[in-house]
Design a protein around this motif. Sequence first.
Motif, PDB file in Angstrom:
ATOM      1  N   ARG A 159       0.866  -1.146  -0.291  1.00 18.26           N
ATOM      2  CA  ARG A 159      -0.039  -0.158  -0.002  1.00 18.26           C
ATOM      3  C   ARG A 159       0.962   1.048   0.185  1.00 18.26           C
ATOM      4  O   ARG A 159       1.820   1.386   0.997  1.00 18.26           O
ATOM      5  CB  ARG A 159      -0.916   0.104   1.248  1.00 18.26           C
ATOM      6  N   ARG A 160       0.752   2.065  -1.145  1.00 20.22           N
ATOM      7  CA  ARG A 160       1.413   3.275  -1.166  1.00 20.22           C
ATOM      8  C   ARG A 160       0.937   4.231   0.099  1.00 20.22           C
ATOM      9  O   ARG A 160       1.775   5.192   0.301  1.00 20.22           O
ATOM     10  CB  ARG A 160       1.292   3.860  -2.551  1.00 20.22           C
ATOM     11  N   ASP A 161      -0.231   4.265   0.682  1.00 26.54           N
ATOM     12  CA  ASP A 161      -0.456   5.124   1.531  1.00 26.54           C
ATOM     13  C   ASP A 161      -0.429   4.948   2.996  1.00 26.54           C
ATOM     14  O   ASP A 161      -0.843   5.567   3.867  1.00 26.54           O
ATOM     15  CB  ASP A 161      -2.099   5.182   1.393  1.00 26.54           C
ATOM     16  N   LEU A 162       0.387   3.625   3.202  1.00 25.67           N
ATOM     17  CA  LEU A 162       0.496   3.028   4.512  1.00 25.67           C
ATOM     18  C   LEU A 162       1.775   4.038   5.189  1.00 25.67           C
ATOM     19  O   LEU A 162       2.640   4.372   4.614  1.00 25.67           O
ATOM     20  CB  LEU A 162       1.105   1.404   4.290  1.00 25.67           C
TER      21      LEU A 162
END
Length: 94
Positions: free
Chosen positions: A18-21
């Motif tokens: 996940r890039r938003d992690l």
Amino acid sequence: VEPGCGPATPTACLLGGRRDLRLLSVDNAPAMLRQARAAHATALAEGRLVLREADALSALGDLPDDSVDFVASAYTVHNFLSGYRHRVLTEVLR
């Protein structure tokens, strides 16, 4: 939160998923944190990863109530002694 991140091999899977992690990875061994810093310099620079030198119980205990979405442990929690593991899991649930 990732207690006992070691050299951060599972960290790569978490960050890659996940890039938003935003991940707090904790270890009490400076050598492991050095390896994690080298392996994840980009995620550190982007603010997606924070590395902290601490034991799992202290790191979790320092976090506010209900402030963590998940705790990931690939090679750590199962190795804790029973009493310590129970205390760590109590903090996870908090």
